[in-house]
Design a protein around this motif. Structure first.
Motif, PDB file in Angstrom:
ATOM      1  N   PRO A  94      -3.389   4.087  -7.044  1.00 24.81           N
ATOM      2  CA  PRO A  94      -3.624   2.741  -6.512  1.00 24.81           C
ATOM      3  C   PRO A  94      -4.581   1.896  -7.341  1.00 24.81           C
ATOM      4  CG  PRO A  94      -4.962   4.333  -5.335  1.00 24.81           C
ATOM      5  CD  PRO A  94      -4.121   5.122  -6.301  1.00 24.81           C
ATOM      6  N   PRO A 132       0.786  -1.244   0.000  1.00 27.10           N
ATOM      7  CA  PRO A 132       0.000   0.000   0.000  1.00 27.10           C
ATOM      8  C   PRO A 132       0.811   1.284   0.000  1.00 27.10           C
ATOM      9  CG  PRO A 132      -0.862  -1.574   1.598  1.00 27.10           C
ATOM     10  CD  PRO A 132       0.437  -2.120   1.122  1.00 27.10           C
ATOM     11  N   ASP A 179      -2.894   4.698   9.418  1.00 31.63           N
ATOM     12  CA  ASP A 179      -2.178   3.581   8.809  1.00 31.63           C
ATOM     13  C   ASP A 179      -1.370   2.814   9.847  1.00 31.63           C
ATOM     14  OD1 ASP A 179      -3.124   4.005   6.282  1.00 31.63           O
ATOM     15  OD2 ASP A 179      -1.301   4.900   5.486  1.00 31.63           O
ATOM     16  N   ALA A 225      -2.471   5.188   3.061  1.00 37.43           N
ATOM     17  CA  ALA A 225      -3.242   4.209   2.297  1.00 37.43           C
ATOM     18  C   ALA A 225      -4.713   4.209   2.668  1.00 37.43           C
ATOM     19  CB  ALA A 225      -2.662   2.810   2.523  1.00 37.43           C
TER      20      ALA A 225
END
Length: 392
Positions: free
Chosen positions: A19, A10, A167, A372
């Protein structure tokens, strides 16, 4: 992470930048994927993500149900599940219904116009830091009934710590600072509530507090979480949405013809909330995989929003798309309470910006936050150009 995962890393710079190819590869290759380094199942199909979000008895946000302790600063409306959550969520909905959203939108129009007019004189400015963040902070603070805090160095440090801790599964060292930041923001909310507020949601909370059988900690954490998400998430959405449209100038006319439908498509196509997590409460099967009690499940909403089994031409930005069952505001008992505010802000900003400043353009290199969970730009230089003769 101890090593690079074969399908999903990620925080890889290329994944941070874009992404969606990785999400597509995951969805096509292994849509219920065990990620060894995260110690979690990664869901990328719309149906699987929806199932996890709408079944809190099976996929919970309250990790205490499977013996995982929840730190005090995280106990809130966001981390409780029914039936524990139900009275508090109903209370929050009633608090929202008691507000004057027409007045909130009128104020948003005035502030958007005034702030853009002021920024135009600079030539080039950062759209996220100079416009989107102060604009959304002003909107949610007005709704909550609290003055926006001074954006000093302490404020920026705490906000960055909270942001990075989203995260924590990828960077465990960020968790402690993130908890401290949440606690500091909750203390700010608690001090404001103690001052007998007279406006907005905080006034409703202060006047009706006796209806609730929750601790002060849970109540302040819940209001803090709503307030913080109410500027951080829409600020990133506005940056993502404006960048997307500036890269597709042929679609600007369609945006202004039906801005509400356009906002829904932009939430689907470039929404900021990419993942939310749940924990499995009992052994179950999903997508042909056996998921065990205590397993972490990560629903990748941004991947689900481009699932060809749910959307026709999912990789295409179609500003007339209807219906549009995106998961950008979640589903079920944890769906976004502030979605009406986000829709107002999208309508106001896109209309004001592209009607008043038809020559607006990107004016420098874009940079993305290394995050992410919540995707957005950390640097977005723009120039507004001439003012339209039709403004107003």
């Amino acid at each position: 992470m101890s090593k690079r995962d074969e399908l999903f890393n990620p925080l890889d710079p290329e994944v941070i930048r874009d992404p969606y190819p990785t999400y597509r590869r995951l969805r096509e290759t292994d849509p219920v994927y065990w990620h060894e380094q995260l110690g979690a199942w990664i869901l990328t199909r719309h149906a699987d993500c929806t199932h996890a979000l709408k079944n809190p008895d099976l996929f919970t946000t309250d990790f205490r149900k499977v013996g995982v302790p929840t730190p005090g600063p995280l106990l809130s409306l966001q981390t409780l599940d029914p039936p524990d959550q139900t009275p508090l969520r109903h209370f929050a909905i009633d608090a929202m219904r008691a507000q004057d959203f027409g007045e909130l939108e009128r104020d948003a129009w005035q502030r958007a116009e005034a702030l853009l007019h002021e920024l135009r004189s600079r030539g080039t400015f950062d759209f996220v830091h100079d416009f989107a963040t102060p604009f959304t902070l002003g909107t949610i603070s007005r709704l909550v009934g609290m003055p926006p805090p001074e954006a000093d160095e302490e404020w920026r440090r705490r906000n960055d710590q909270l942001h990075r801790s989203m995260d924590a599964g990828l960077d465990p060292d960020s968790e402690e600072a993130g908890l401290a930041a949440r606690e500091a923001f909750s203390d700010y909310v608690a001090r404001w509530l103690a001052g007998e507020p007279t406006q907005g949601i905080s006034a409703y909370v202060a006047d009706n507090r006796s209806q609730l059988d929750y601790s002060d900690e849970v109540l302040c954490n819940s209001l803090r979480a709503f307030w913080h998400a109410g500027f951080e998430v829409p600020a990133r959405f506005l940056g993502n949405a404006v960048t997307t449209l500036l890269r597709h100038p042929e679609l600007l006319e369609a945006t202004l013809e039906d801005v509400d439908t356009a906002v829904e498509e932009l939430v689907r196509f470039s929404g900021p909330v990419h993942v939310v997590s749940r924990m499995c409460t009992k052994n179950t099967e999903l997508g042909g995989r056996e998921i065990s009690r205590g397993d972490l499940v990560v629903t990748v909403l941004a991947a689900a929003n481009r699932d060809p089994e749910r959307f026709d031409r999912p990789e295409e930005l179609d500003l007339t798309r209807h219906p549009n069952p995106h998961l950008g505001f979640g589903r079920g008992t944890h769906s976004c309470l502030g979605n009406a505010v986000a829709r107002i802000e999208g309508r106001v900003v896109l209309t004001t910006l592209f009607r008043a400043y038809p020559d607006v353009r990107l004016a420098g290199e874009l940079q993305w936050w290394e995050n992410a969970t919540l995707r957005g730009l950390s640097q977005m230089p723009v120039s507004l150009g001439r003012v339209s003769a039709t403004i107003g």
